[in-house]
Design an enzyme around this catalytic site. Structure first.
Site, PDB file in Angstrom:
ATOM      1  N   HIS A 127       0.827  -1.197   0.000  1.00 34.39           N
ATOM      2  CA  HIS A 127       0.000   0.000   0.000  1.00 34.39           C
ATOM      3  C   HIS A 127       0.880   1.275   0.000  1.00 34.39           C
ATOM      4  CE1 HIS A 127      -3.236   2.770   1.051  1.00 34.39           C
ATOM      5  NE2 HIS A 127      -2.494   3.198   2.061  1.00 34.39           N
ATOM      6  N   HIS A 156       1.286   5.156  -2.198  1.00 29.87           N
ATOM      7  CA  HIS A 156       1.625   6.516  -1.759  1.00 29.87           C
ATOM      8  C   HIS A 156       2.897   7.087  -2.373  1.00 29.87           C
ATOM      9  CE1 HIS A 156      -1.430   7.256   1.290  1.00 29.87           C
ATOM     10  NE2 HIS A 156      -1.262   6.049   1.773  1.00 29.87           N
ATOM     11  N   SER A 212      -3.292   0.842  -4.803  1.00 33.94           N
ATOM     12  CA  SER A 212      -2.737  -0.378  -4.205  1.00 33.94           C
ATOM     13  C   SER A 212      -3.781  -1.487  -4.126  1.00 33.94           C
ATOM     14  CB  SER A 212      -2.189  -0.074  -2.807  1.00 33.94           C
ATOM     15  OG  SER A 212      -3.226   0.393  -1.969  1.00 33.94           O
ATOM     16  N   GLU A 237      -6.042   9.175  -0.181  1.00 27.37           N
ATOM     17  CA  GLU A 237      -6.343   7.739  -0.195  1.00 27.37           C
ATOM     18  C   GLU A 237      -7.231   7.312  -1.371  1.00 27.37           C
ATOM     19  OE1 GLU A 237      -4.983   5.428   1.425  1.00 27.37           O
ATOM     20  OE2 GLU A 237      -4.046   6.448   3.121  1.00 27.37           O
TER      21      GLU A 237
HETATM   22 FE   LIG Z   1      -2.669   5.074   3.064  1.00 25.72          FE
END
Ligand SMILES: [Fe+2]
Length: 432
Positions: free
Chosen positions: A251, A256, A315, A296
Site C-alpha cells: 500500500h 503513496h 494499491s 487515499e
Molecule cells: Fe494510506
C-alpha cells in the site's frame, strides 16, 4: 491539552529567574522549557514553556498578567487558551509519535489473515521494533524479506502495474520508471525505505519514517506538515496477497510513494498537514475525511477523463478497476462538501471526488482551511530549519516580509537581465 507560553527575556543574569518565580508563585508547574536566540534582537532569548495540564486556567491567567508587567520579560505571548492541543514544532518532535502508535507489531484483529500464524506475528513484531526505536536523522533499518514475502509482493506488483497505464494518473506513470531505476522497484524485490527516502528527499523534500502500526489521524496528518510520511515496513500475510485490512509496504510503496515524488502533490499533502497542527478534534475529523477522499481515494481529471491518484486505489487491483467504471458516483472536488462526506471503510467507495489538478486542489484546500479551521493563530513552515513558526505577533511577520522582498528582488533582477538580452538580440537583428 498543552498550554504554551512564549517569553522573550533579556540576556542578563536573573531575568529568567524573575519570570520563573512568578510562575512558581501562581503554582504554574512546567512540563517543558526550551530556549533559543530571539528574532527580536541579539540581547533577547525566547523561552517556550509548556504548562502542565492540571494547572487551573485562572492561575495561569494571573501569572501571565503579572509576567506582562515584569520589566525583565519583554514579550509574553500566550499561545492559545486551554484547548490548544499539543503539536510538533520541529521535525524531531515526530519522534514522540513512536510512543503513541495505536496498534503495533503482533497485535492483529481476529479477522486478520495472519491472526493464527505465530511466525507471522513474531516477524511483524521484529519489523515493528525497528520503527519504535527510530529517531529523526538515523538510517531506516534494512529488512531482509523472506521468500514468502517476496512472492506476495510479486503478485501484487504484477497485478497492479498492468492496470497503471490505463487507470493511474500520469504522475504515477511518469515516476514509476524512476523508482525502478533509483529505488529497486521490480517484481523481484521489495524496495527498502531508506532508498525511497533518499530519492524523495532529492525530488520533493519529502521524507519517510518507519512506523510500527497505525497512528491517530492527528499524529499522521501532523507528520505531513513537515513533509514526512509514516510508512509501515512489514507486508501482508502471504496467504492472501491481494487483500490487507491495514496499510503495508504494498500500500505504502505502490500507492503513496510515487505521488510524493510529484511537487504539486507533495505541496498539496503538506497543506493538509499544516492545517492539522493544533487543530481541534472536530477539525481533525474533517481534515481526515478530506485526506481520505484525496490522498487515499482521490481521482483527478486528465485529458477530460478520471484517473486514480489515491493510494487506496493504486494499491488495490479490484477497486482500481471499479473506480473508473460507471458504478460509483464521481463528484467534483469541493473541499467544503468533501470534508462532510460519510464513507465506508470495509467496502469499495460509492462516491469519489475528482480534482482538476493537484495544484488547483491545493489552492482550494488552502482557501477552505483558512476559512474553516478554528485555530486562533497562523502557522508558517520554515523549510530551512524544518520547523513551524507560530505567527502570533507582528515581529514574527518581519522575516517573512524580508524573505518576500528578497524573492521580489531576485525576480526583478532576472526580468531586467532577460529584457536587456532580448533588446540586445533585437538590435543585432536590426543591424544585420
Ligand atoms: Fe494510506
Amino acid at each position: 491539552m498543552a498550554r504554551t507560553l512564549l517569553m522573550a527575556i533579556p540576556h542578563r543574569v536573573g531575568a529568567l529567574k524573575k519570570a520563573l518565580n512568578i510562575l512558581s508563585k501562581h503554582d504554574v508547574n512546567l512540563k517543558k522549557i526550551e530556549s533559543r536566540p530571539s528574532k527580536i534582537g541579539t540581547s533577547l532569548y525566547d523561552f517556550v514553556v509548556d504548562v502542565e495540564k492540571e494547572v487551573p486556567q485562572q492561575k495561569l491567567d494571573s501569572a501571565v498578567n503579572e509576567l506582562k508587567k515584569l520589566d525583565a520579560a519583554n514579550v509574553i505571548t500566550y499561545l492559545g487558551g486551554s484547548n490548544i492541543p499539543w503539536f510538533p514544532r520541529k521535525i524531531s518532535d515526530l519522534d514522540k509519535f513512536n510512543q503513541t502508535v495505536l496498534s503495533a507489531g503482533s497485535e492483529l484483529e481476529s479477522d486478520h489473515p495472519g491472526f493464527n500464524d505465530a511466525e507471522y506475528r513474531k516477524r511483524r513484531l521484529k519489523i515493528a521494533e525497528n520503527a519504535l526505536q527510530f529517531k529523526h536523522g538515523s538510517a531506516i533499518p534494512h529488512v531482509e524479506y523472506t521468500k514468502g514475502e517476496l512472492e506476495a509482493w510479486k503478485q501484487v506488483y504484477n497485478k497492479l502495474t498492468t492496470l497503471y497505464p490505463t487507470h493511474a494518473c500520469s504522475q504515477l506513470n511518469y515516476v514509476l520508471p524512476m523508482l525502478q531505476q533509483n529505488c529497486g522497484y521490480s517484481e523481484n524485490q521489495i524496495p527498502q525505505l531508506q532508498d525511497i527516502h533518499n530519492f524523495l528527499k532529492d525530488t520533493t523534500g519529502f521524507r519517510l519514517r518507519p512506523v510500527a502500526g497505525l497512528l491517530s489521524s492527528r499524529d499522521f496528518l501532523n507528520g505531513l506538515a513537515f513533509r514526512v510520511f509514516h510508512s509501515t515496513q512489514y507486508i501482508r500475510h502471504e496467504s492472501s496477497p491481494l487483500y490487507t485490512p491495514e496499510p503495508d509496504v504494498c500500500h505504502e510503496l505502490l500507492g503513496h510513494v510515487p505521488l510524493f515524488a510529484d511537487p504539486d502533490f507533495a505541496d498539496f499533502s503538506q497543506e493538509i498537514g499544516l492545517a492539522s497542527l493544533a487543530a481541534s478534534d472536530d477539525d481533525i475529523k474533517r481534515l481526515g475525511t478530506l485526506y481520505w477522499f484525496t490522498v487515499e481515494y482521490g481521482l483527478c481529471k486528465q485529458e477530460g477523463q478520471p484517473k486514480a491518484y489515491g493510494a487506496g486505489l493504486l494499491s488495490s487491483f479490484g477497486e482500481l478497476e471499479y473506480c473508473l467504471t460507471d458504478k460509483p458516483e464521481i463528484r467534483p472536488f469541493e473541499p467544503e462538501k468533501v470534508a462532510e462526506q460519510q464513507y465506508p471503510i470495509t467496502t469499495y467507495q460509492p462516491v469519489y471526488f475528482m480534482a482538476d489538478s493537484f495544484d488547483r486542489a491545493k489552492e482550494q484546500t488552502k482557501a477552505w482551511a483558512a476559512k474553516n479551521m478554528h485555530r486562533p493563530f497562523a502557522i508558517r513552515y520554515n523549510p530551512y530549519t524544518l520547523s513551524v513558526e507560530v505567527l502570533t505577533e507582528a515581529r514574527r511577520l518581519i522575516p517573512i516580509a524580508k524573505d518576500l522582498q528578497s524573492k521580489m528582488d531576485a525576480l526583478h533582477g532576472a526580468m531586467e537581465k532577460i529584457v536587456a538580452l532580448q533588446e540586445q538580440d533585437n538590435r543585432l537583428e536590426f543591424a544585420e
